[in-house]
Design an enzyme around this catalytic site. Structure first.
Site, PDB file in Angstrom:
ATOM      1  N   LEU A 198      10.762 -20.712  -4.365  1.00 36.80           N
ATOM      2  CA  LEU A 198       9.836 -19.744  -3.773  1.00 36.80           C
ATOM      3  C   LEU A 198       8.484 -19.877  -4.464  1.00 36.80           C
ATOM      4  O   LEU A 198       8.415 -20.037  -5.679  1.00 36.80           O
ATOM      5  CB  LEU A 198      10.374 -18.317  -3.997  1.00 36.80           C
ATOM      6  CG  LEU A 198       9.489 -17.168  -3.500  1.00 36.80           C
ATOM      7  CD1 LEU A 198       9.538 -17.078  -1.971  1.00 36.80           C
ATOM      8  CD2 LEU A 198       9.929 -15.833  -4.104  1.00 36.80           C
TER       9      LEU A 198
ATOM     10  N   ASP B 179       0.829  -1.212   0.000  1.00 39.65           N
ATOM     11  CA  ASP B 179       0.000   0.000   0.000  1.00 39.65           C
ATOM     12  C   ASP B 179       0.869   1.270   0.000  1.00 39.65           C
ATOM     13  O   ASP B 179       1.973   1.282   0.543  1.00 39.65           O
ATOM     14  CB  ASP B 179      -0.909  -0.008   1.237  1.00 39.65           C
ATOM     15  CG  ASP B 179      -2.042   1.005   1.099  1.00 39.65           C
ATOM     16  OD1 ASP B 179      -2.397   1.361  -0.041  1.00 39.65           O
ATOM     17  OD2 ASP B 179      -2.576   1.434   2.145  1.00 39.65           O
TER      18      ASP B 179
ATOM     19  N   HIS C 268       2.618   3.052  -9.021  1.00 41.91           N
ATOM     20  CA  HIS C 268       2.377   1.617  -9.261  1.00 41.91           C
ATOM     21  C   HIS C 268       3.542   0.994 -10.029  1.00 41.91           C
ATOM     22  O   HIS C 268       3.939  -0.132  -9.765  1.00 41.91           O
ATOM     23  CB  HIS C 268       1.071   1.419 -10.034  1.00 41.91           C
ATOM     24  CG  HIS C 268      -0.146   1.900  -9.296  1.00 41.91           C
ATOM     25  ND1 HIS C 268      -0.356   1.615  -7.958  1.00 41.91           N
ATOM     26  CD2 HIS C 268      -1.228   2.628  -9.695  1.00 41.91           C
ATOM     27  CE1 HIS C 268      -1.512   2.155  -7.581  1.00 41.91           C
ATOM     28  NE2 HIS C 268      -2.052   2.779  -8.606  1.00 41.91           N
TER      29      HIS C 268
HETATM   30  C1  IPE Z   1      -1.474   0.193  -3.379  1.00 45.42           C
HETATM   31  O1  IPE Z   1      -1.287   1.553  -3.394  1.00 45.42           O
HETATM   32  C2  IPE Z   1      -1.757  -0.394  -4.736  1.00 45.42           C
HETATM   33  C3  IPE Z   1      -3.137  -0.844  -4.909  1.00 45.42           C
HETATM   34  C4  IPE Z   1      -4.070  -0.811  -4.001  1.00 45.42           C
HETATM   35  C5  IPE Z   1      -3.493  -1.373  -6.201  1.00 45.42           C
HETATM   36  P1  IPE Z   1      -2.496   2.579  -3.415  1.00 45.42           P
HETATM   37  O2  IPE Z   1      -2.883   2.818  -4.837  1.00 45.42           O
HETATM   38  O3  IPE Z   1      -3.600   2.123  -2.544  1.00 45.42           O
HETATM   39  O4  IPE Z   1      -1.806   3.858  -2.828  1.00 45.42           O
HETATM   40  P2  IPE Z   1      -2.410   4.878  -1.781  1.00 45.42           P
HETATM   41  O5  IPE Z   1      -2.860   4.085  -0.590  1.00 45.42           O
HETATM   42  O6  IPE Z   1      -3.538   5.568  -2.465  1.00 45.42           O
HETATM   43  O7  IPE Z   1      -1.278   5.788  -1.476  1.00 45.42           O
HETATM   44  C1  IPE Z   2      -5.366  -2.657  -0.040  1.00 47.68           C
HETATM   45  O1  IPE Z   2      -5.050  -1.333  -0.266  1.00 47.68           O
HETATM   46  C2  IPE Z   2      -5.318  -3.413  -1.324  1.00 47.68           C
HETATM   47  C3  IPE Z   2      -4.016  -3.541  -1.932  1.00 47.68           C
HETATM   48  C4  IPE Z   2      -2.885  -3.141  -1.441  1.00 47.68           C
HETATM   49  C5  IPE Z   2      -4.001  -4.190  -3.214  1.00 47.68           C
HETATM   50  P1  IPE Z   2      -6.189  -0.209  -0.401  1.00 47.68           P
HETATM   51  O2  IPE Z   2      -5.474   1.060  -0.575  1.00 47.68           O
HETATM   52  O3  IPE Z   2      -7.143  -0.606  -1.465  1.00 47.68           O
HETATM   53  O4  IPE Z   2      -6.922  -0.328   1.000  1.00 47.68           O
HETATM   54  P2  IPE Z   2      -7.808   0.723   1.798  1.00 47.68           P
HETATM   55  O5  IPE Z   2      -8.840   1.242   0.839  1.00 47.68           O
HETATM   56  O6  IPE Z   2      -6.892   1.795   2.257  1.00 47.68           O
HETATM   57  O7  IPE Z   2      -8.370  -0.059   2.927  1.00 47.68           O
HETATM   58 MG    MG Z   3      -4.057   2.440  -0.574  1.00 49.79          MG
END
Ligand code: IPE
Ligand code: IPE
Ligand code: MG
Length: 232
Positions: free
Chosen positions: A122, A11, A28
């Site tokens: 792995l 995240d 990403h």
């Molecule tokens: C995690 O990073 C990737 C996915 C959930 C696909 P985020 O896209 O959630 O990044 P933040 O949390 O908005 O910074």
């Molecule tokens: C969780 O991240 C999903 C992934 C990392 C793929 P999100 O960014 O979607 O989660 P919330 O919305 O903060 O809970």
């Molecule tokens: Mg996120």
């Protein structure tokens, strides 16, 4: 020590990009590079299985453009990494629903899974369109249909619900980057006794060193599984 099952909630890509004045997709993209680095270092840290949360079933709510770029990145990652995974003995398993993914992506997934099937160094489980709750419901439905009962049967059903042989593997350590302290519907059953570690670093900043530190922290935790502490 038995090989560890480490789960990573990747995240913070969006916030990392924003902080650097970049579009979310750039975060990403950087995030995918981190995955490559961690796959390389995981076996040396005693990790046998790495479960990555790449896209949750709730992530479909994001803007179409972001979803499309995540799917494109995922496809490119599989295409790019397949050969290296074969060479390094990494078995790739993609976990989650496939009926909402594009035909091209599903083909790429199937190709990668088939090509890396023999990998024994792995197991890399990439969770895409994954929801732990949905999976539990699917397993419960399977149980009801077969008239099965009990925990062992449930664990087997959980594996079958995801078409996996070893899906019910307990998680030893779950790490979430990005500062949030929640599971967001990831591996709810498998984390019953997982050690949880929440770090402030954003996912694109989480490299080899960070994973190594996380494993050190895990090593200092005392896992009791409900029993009394071990005698000194
Ligand atoms: C995690 O990073 C990737 C996915 C959930 C696909 P985020 O896209 O959630 O990044 P933040 O949390 O908005 O910074
Ligand atoms: C969780 O991240 C999903 C992934 C990392 C793929 P999100 O960014 O979607 O989660 P919330 O919305 O903060 O809970
Ligand atoms: Mg996120």
């Amino acid at each position: 020590m038995a090989p560890l099952h480490v789960a990573l909630i990747m995240d913070g890509n969006g916030r990392w990009a924003q902080a650097h004045g970049l579009p979310r997709v750039a975060g990403h993209r950087r995030g995918a590079d981190v995955v490559r680095e961690l796959v390389e270092s995981a076996p040396g840290l005693g990790i046998g299985t790495l479960s990555l949360y790449a896209f949750s079933s709730d992530n479909w709510q994001r803007p179409d453009r972001e979803v499309a770029s995540l799917m494109a990145l995922f496809r490119a990652f599989l295409r790019r990494e397949r050969r290296r995974c074969i060479k390094e003995g990494v078995r790739v398993a993609v976990v989650g629903r496939r009926d909402r993914l594009s035909a091209g992506l599903v083909r790429e997934i199937e190709r990668t899974e088939a090509a890396t099937l023999e990998g024994s160094v792995l197991c890399l489980r990439i969770c895409v369109d994954y929801s732990a709750r949905d999976r539990i419901v699917d397993a419960a439905n399977l149980m009801a249909r077969n008239g099965d009962r009990g925990r062992d049967a449930f664990v087997r059903a959980l594996g079958r619900a995801g078409q996996e042989s070893d899906a019910s593997l307990d998680v030893d350590l779950l790490v979430r980057t990005g500062g949030e302290q929640r599971l967001s519907d990831f591996l709810l059953w498998e984390c019953a006794y997982a050690e949880l570690l929440f770090v402030e670093q954003m996912w694109p900043e989480f490299g080899r060193e960070s994973l190594s530190r996380a494993i050190d922290t895990f090593g200092r935790r005392e896992r009791r599984f409900g029993a009394v502490p071990a005698m000194p």
